[in-house]
Design an enzyme around this catalytic site. Structure first.
Site, PDB file in Angstrom:
ATOM      1  N   LYS A  40       0.833  -1.205   0.000  1.00  0.00           N
ATOM      2  CA  LYS A  40       0.000   0.000   0.000  1.00  0.00           C
ATOM      3  C   LYS A  40       0.874   1.263   0.000  1.00  0.00           C
ATOM      4  O   LYS A  40       2.093   1.188   0.194  1.00  0.00           O
ATOM      5  CB  LYS A  40      -0.921  -0.043   1.219  1.00  0.00           C
ATOM      6  CG  LYS A  40      -1.914  -1.206   1.181  1.00  0.00           C
ATOM      7  CD  LYS A  40      -2.914  -1.116   2.322  1.00  0.00           C
ATOM      8  CE  LYS A  40      -3.872  -2.290   2.291  1.00  0.00           C
ATOM      9  NZ  LYS A  40      -4.931  -2.171   3.319  1.00  0.00           N
ATOM     10  N   TYR A 100     -12.150  -2.947  -4.046  1.00  0.00           N
ATOM     11  CA  TYR A 100     -12.647  -3.024  -2.663  1.00  0.00           C
ATOM     12  C   TYR A 100     -14.183  -2.995  -2.626  1.00  0.00           C
ATOM     13  O   TYR A 100     -14.766  -2.617  -1.605  1.00  0.00           O
ATOM     14  CB  TYR A 100     -12.087  -1.873  -1.842  1.00  0.00           C
ATOM     15  CG  TYR A 100     -10.661  -2.086  -1.358  1.00  0.00           C
ATOM     16  CD1 TYR A 100     -10.299  -3.213  -0.630  1.00  0.00           C
ATOM     17  CD2 TYR A 100      -9.669  -1.132  -1.600  1.00  0.00           C
ATOM     18  CE1 TYR A 100      -9.007  -3.404  -0.171  1.00  0.00           C
ATOM     19  CE2 TYR A 100      -8.370  -1.314  -1.144  1.00  0.00           C
ATOM     20  CZ  TYR A 100      -8.046  -2.458  -0.426  1.00  0.00           C
ATOM     21  OH  TYR A 100      -6.765  -2.644   0.046  1.00  0.00           O
ATOM     22  N   ASN A 120      -1.915  -0.007   6.760  1.00  0.00           N
ATOM     23  CA  ASN A 120      -1.440  -1.297   7.286  1.00  0.00           C
ATOM     24  C   ASN A 120      -0.518  -2.043   6.304  1.00  0.00           C
ATOM     25  O   ASN A 120      -0.432  -3.260   6.320  1.00  0.00           O
ATOM     26  CB  ASN A 120      -2.615  -2.162   7.766  1.00  0.00           C
ATOM     27  CG  ASN A 120      -3.573  -2.526   6.660  1.00  0.00           C
ATOM     28  OD1 ASN A 120      -3.416  -2.092   5.524  1.00  0.00           O
ATOM     29  ND2 ASN A 120      -4.564  -3.341   6.976  1.00  0.00           N
ATOM     30  N   HIS A 146      -1.998  -5.410   1.458  1.00  0.00           N
ATOM     31  CA  HIS A 146      -3.271  -6.121   1.255  1.00  0.00           C
ATOM     32  C   HIS A 146      -2.944  -7.539   0.832  1.00  0.00           C
ATOM     33  O   HIS A 146      -1.995  -7.753   0.066  1.00  0.00           O
ATOM     34  CB  HIS A 146      -4.099  -5.456   0.154  1.00  0.00           C
ATOM     35  CG  HIS A 146      -5.224  -6.326  -0.316  1.00  0.00           C
ATOM     36  ND1 HIS A 146      -6.423  -6.410   0.355  1.00  0.00           N
ATOM     37  CD2 HIS A 146      -5.300  -7.204  -1.353  1.00  0.00           C
ATOM     38  CE1 HIS A 146      -7.201  -7.294  -0.261  1.00  0.00           C
ATOM     39  NE2 HIS A 146      -6.546  -7.795  -1.304  1.00  0.00           N
ATOM     40  N   GLU A 159      -9.513 -10.215  -7.823  1.00  0.00           N
ATOM     41  CA  GLU A 159      -8.611  -9.071  -7.617  1.00  0.00           C
ATOM     42  C   GLU A 159      -7.534  -9.031  -8.703  1.00  0.00           C
ATOM     43  O   GLU A 159      -7.213  -7.966  -9.233  1.00  0.00           O
ATOM     44  CB  GLU A 159      -7.974  -9.162  -6.237  1.00  0.00           C
ATOM     45  CG  GLU A 159      -8.979  -8.969  -5.117  1.00  0.00           C
ATOM     46  CD  GLU A 159      -8.407  -9.251  -3.735  1.00  0.00           C
ATOM     47  OE1 GLU A 159      -9.158  -9.111  -2.756  1.00  0.00           O
ATOM     48  OE2 GLU A 159      -7.211  -9.612  -3.629  1.00  0.00           O
TER      49      GLU A 159
HETATM   50  P1  CMP Z   1      -7.182  -4.887   3.222  1.00  0.00           P
HETATM   51  O1  CMP Z   1      -6.611  -6.220   3.504  1.00  0.00           O
HETATM   52  O2  CMP Z   1      -6.566  -4.084   2.137  1.00  0.00           O
HETATM   53  O3  CMP Z   1      -8.747  -5.051   2.924  1.00  0.00           O
HETATM   54  C1  CMP Z   1      -9.693  -4.046   3.205  1.00  0.00           C
HETATM   55  C2  CMP Z   1      -9.111  -2.893   3.938  1.00  0.00           C
HETATM   56  O4  CMP Z   1     -10.032  -2.064   4.597  1.00  0.00           O
HETATM   57  C3  CMP Z   1      -8.249  -3.428   5.067  1.00  0.00           C
HETATM   58  O5  CMP Z   1      -7.080  -4.020   4.563  1.00  0.00           O
HETATM   59  C4  CMP Z   1      -8.034  -2.185   5.881  1.00  0.00           C
HETATM   60  O6  CMP Z   1      -6.959  -1.383   5.436  1.00  0.00           O
HETATM   61  C5  CMP Z   1      -9.346  -1.451   5.675  1.00  0.00           C
HETATM   62  N1  CMP Z   1     -10.154  -1.570   6.881  1.00  0.00           N
HETATM   63  C6  CMP Z   1     -10.741  -2.674   7.361  1.00  0.00           C
HETATM   64  N2  CMP Z   1     -11.395  -2.383   8.514  1.00  0.00           N
HETATM   65  C7  CMP Z   1     -11.187  -1.072   8.748  1.00  0.00           C
HETATM   66  C8  CMP Z   1     -11.604  -0.172   9.767  1.00  0.00           C
HETATM   67  N3  CMP Z   1     -12.374  -0.596  10.781  1.00  0.00           N
HETATM   68  N4  CMP Z   1     -11.214   1.112   9.687  1.00  0.00           N
HETATM   69  C9  CMP Z   1     -10.435   1.517   8.662  1.00  0.00           C
HETATM   70  N5  CMP Z   1     -10.027   0.725   7.651  1.00  0.00           N
HETATM   71  C10 CMP Z   1     -10.400  -0.554   7.701  1.00  0.00           C
END
Ligand code: CMP
Length: 148
Positions: free
Chosen positions: A9, A49, A112, A115, A126
């Site tokens: 990311k 997403y 984070n 993904h 995806e």
């Molecule tokens: P990812 O694995 O990319 O898949 C969906 C993304 O949504 C997840 O990682 C997070 O970065 C984001 N996400 C999921 N839950 C939350 C949350 N409660 N608040 C903010 N972002 C979220």
């Protein structure tokens, strides 16, 4: 062989930890079969997403994911989806196990670092959003040795 879609990311790309993330996946025996840096459109990432489109965090997620380049990859292994999810760790880096990518490189739920697809079926969806079929490689590690 099972495929999984992994994205480094914007936070991971801009913290210059992409190499460490890729090394970690190699070290766990996964095979890299596609990789590119992309500056995705909002439309592409809204489709990617789409399952989260009704969630409160959807718009900030799209704002963030389109804020800087991504490195999109496809990795292969007999158990690629579960393996990479285990290496990535929990969504919230503060809850992720020690030594996981999100614990080491992530900041919060949104920032984070990586993904990773949550099922083999979603991985194929995806991958089809981010890659053309000719961008997915099929090769053996010994291929290069066949030539002088
Ligand atoms: P990812 O694995 O990319 O898949 C969906 C993304 O949504 C997840 O990682 C997070 O970065 C984001 N996400 C999921 N839950 C939350 C949350 N409660 N608040 C903010 N972002 C979220």
């Amino acid at each position: 062989m099972e495929k999984t879609c992994v994205i480094i990311k914007p936070d991971g790309v801009c913290k210059k930890v992409s190499g460490e993330i890729i090394s970690k996946l190699y070290s766990q025996g996964l095979k890299l079969i596609a990789l590119k840096m992309i500056v995705p459109s909002r439309k592409t990432m809204e489709e990617f997403y789409g399952v989260h489109k009704d969630k409160d965090f959807f718009k900030p997620l799209i704002d963030f994911i389109c804020s800087a380049p991504l490195i999109a990859m496809v990795w292969e292994d007999e158990n690629a989806v579960a393996k990479v999810r285990s290496i990535a760790g929990a969504t919230n880096p503060k809850e992720a196990s020690a030594e996981t990518l999100r614990r080491i490189f992530g900041t919060n739920n949104r920032k984070n670092a990586v993904h990773a697809s949550d099922s083999a079926e979603n991985a194929l969806k995806e991958i089809s959003i981010l890659f053309k079929s000719e961008e997915i490689a099929q090769y053996d590690y010994s291929d290069w040795e066949k030539f002088n």
